[in-house]
Design a protein around this motif. Structure first.
Motif: not given
Ligand SMILES: Cc1ncc(COP(=O)(O)O)c(C=O)c1O
Length: 459
Positions: A136-139, A164-169, A224-226, A249-254, A272-277
């Motif tokens: 997963g992304l955070t892993v 930053a997104f809480p998980s990154d923080h 940026q997610f927000y 870079f965390d490319l979740a939203h990119a 990056w994650c793959s469940y968004k875009y």
């Molecule tokens: C910018 C960003 N970073 C990290 C995450 C956390 O991703 P995950 O739960 O796949 O580790 C998200 C989830 O929406 C996110 O938007």
């Protein structure tokens, strides 16, 4: 960095509507834009949710429309129609031949991730060998930080966005703690100027210049997610590396949203994650990138058998032959069901190009922005009437497809009313509603209908 529009979306919309003999706010323009959209056939590759199936719907308020207005690709992309067939293929294989499935079929389970990684390379702008599909992304962020963040007494900080997104923080906080560092001193967070919502590139670069000697790793989001702000990744990378920092870079939203050239920009690492875009389904298989320049020098801190070279992996000799680069970071065998879902989605992307998607995206989001500003721009509405402030940068090169709206009236009630009428978007604390028209499956008419619904809610 991205497809640079020589004329603004607003100018294009005004010119086209003049040619059609209508106003930019007329439905005629939306229908024309859809008719001219060379990517419109791709919508048929997705299941579009039906109004009647949404748990939020109030039947007495929803229109006669069948299809929901899905503007939430920033959170969870829609299901590609082929996902089910691809999952069934693997389930059938498992049912019919059990463990033989490891070696046969379109996605032999042992190498399932490797079978589809080629479809990801143009999306992130990297060589196949620089990409691993795993976890997963955070892993992945943790695995990368474990190798790239090697603090010394003088270079011990991580620079990241204050919001930053809480998980990154939390990932950064816990990595610092793992090294026994004082979080307050080692976590360098940059926030927008007083009264501003987004970060200025000049401020990011100035901070890197000033503090760079003490920074080990710079970790930014791509988008940026927000706020939906697209950061200038090439310039941040260059500035950080000039000061001796690793830049990731965390490319979740990119990813799948804007054009990326990770290799050419010289980015050190990304995930990056793959469940968004990328539409692979909730909890889908994530990705990681390590630039080839680090292939033989940056090693995984935690190793598993899938980091061992495939040629000799199954000799079971317990003498590690580490695959160079990011593929040596793979720990476990790939999850076949997640590989299948991602495969179906990446095949849709490969029917087009990121540059074609981005071109449509700029106009689609520009259209949404134009209509919102037309009806709810602060200067357009009478005093006392509700207004909407778009906090996402207005320049297309500084954003992806997402717009974040802040309302002059309580956001929660607007959000609830939109949901009741079949608009799928999300609200984020403190006060934003995020809307993401996605060029793969959203139409200009979706945007038009959204605005009609918003107008019925904001009376
Ligand atoms: C910018 C960003 N970073 C990290 C995450 C956390 O991703 P995950 O739960 O796949 O580790 C998200 C989830 O929406 C996110 O938007």
């Amino acid at each position: 960095m991205t497809t640079s529009p020589s004329v603004t979306p607003a100018a294009i919309l005004e010119r086209l509507s003049a040619r059609l003999g209508c106003l930019p706010t007329d439905e005629k323009l939306a229908l024309y834009l859809d008719q001219e959209d060379e990517l419109r056939h791709l919508q048929a590759c997705f299941h579009i949710p039906q109004m009647k199936d949404l748990p939020s719907i109030d039947p007495s308020l929803s229109t006669a429309e069948d299809k929901a207005i899905y503007l939430l690709g920033n959170s969870l992309g829609l299901q590609p129609k082929k996902v089910k067939a691809y999952l069934e293929e693997e389930l059938d294989k498992w049912a019919k031949m059990g463990a033989f499935g490891h070696e046969v079929g379109r996605r032999p389970w042992i190498t399932g991730d490797e079978c589809i990684v080629g479809l990801m390379k143009d999306i992130v702008g990297a060589d196949e060998k620089e990409i691993a599909l795993m976890n997963g992304l955070t892993v992945n962020l943790h695995l990368l930080l474990l190798s790239f963040f090697k603090p010394t007494p003088t270079r011990y900080r991580i620079l990241l966005e204050a919001k930053a997104f809480p998980s990154d923080h939390y990932a950064v906080e816990s990595q610092l703690q793992l090294h026994g560092l004082d979080v307050q001193k080692s976590m360098l967070m940059i926030k927008p100027r007083e009264g501003e919502e987004t970060l200025r590139t000049e401020d990011i670069l100035a901070l890197i210049e000033k503090e760079g000697d003490s920074i080990a790793v710079i970790l930014f989001s791509g988008v940026q997610f927000y706020t939906g702000q697209l950061f200038d990744m090439p310039r941040i990378t260059k500035a950080g590396q000039a000061k001796g920092c690793f830049v990731g870079f965390d490319l979740a939203h990119a990813v799948g949203n804007v054009e990326l050239r990770l290799h050419d920009w010289g980015v050190d690492f990304a995930c990056w994650c793959s469940y968004k875009y990328l539409n692979s389904g909730a909890g889908g298989l994530a990705g990681a990138f390590i630039h080839e320049k680090h292939a033989r020098t940056v090693k995984p801190a935690l190793v598993g058998w899938f980091g061992h070279d495939l040629e000799t992996r199954f000799k079971m000799e317990n003498k590690l032959q580490l695959t160079p680069g990011v593929n040596g970071f793979r720990i476990s065998n790939p999850p076949m069901l997640l590989v299948s879902a991602l495969h179906a989605s990446l095949e849709v992307f490969n029917q087009t190009t990121m540059s074609a998607l981005r071109k449509k995206s700029i106009l689609l989001t520009g259209y949404l922005e134009y209509l919102i500003k037309h009806y709810y721009g602060k200067d357009k509405v009478d005093r006392g009437r509700p207004s909407v402030n778009i906090i996402t940068p207005s320049h297309p090169e500084e954003r992806g497809c997402q717009l974040t709206l802040v309302f002059s009236i309580p956001m929660k009630s607007v959000f609830k009313e939109l949901e009741k009428r079949g608009v799928v978007c999300d609200s984020r604390e403190p006060s934003g509603i995020r809307l993401s028209p996605v060029p793969l499956y959203n139409s200009f008419h979706d945007v038009f209908k959204f605005i009609q619904i918003l107008r019925s809610v904001m009376v």
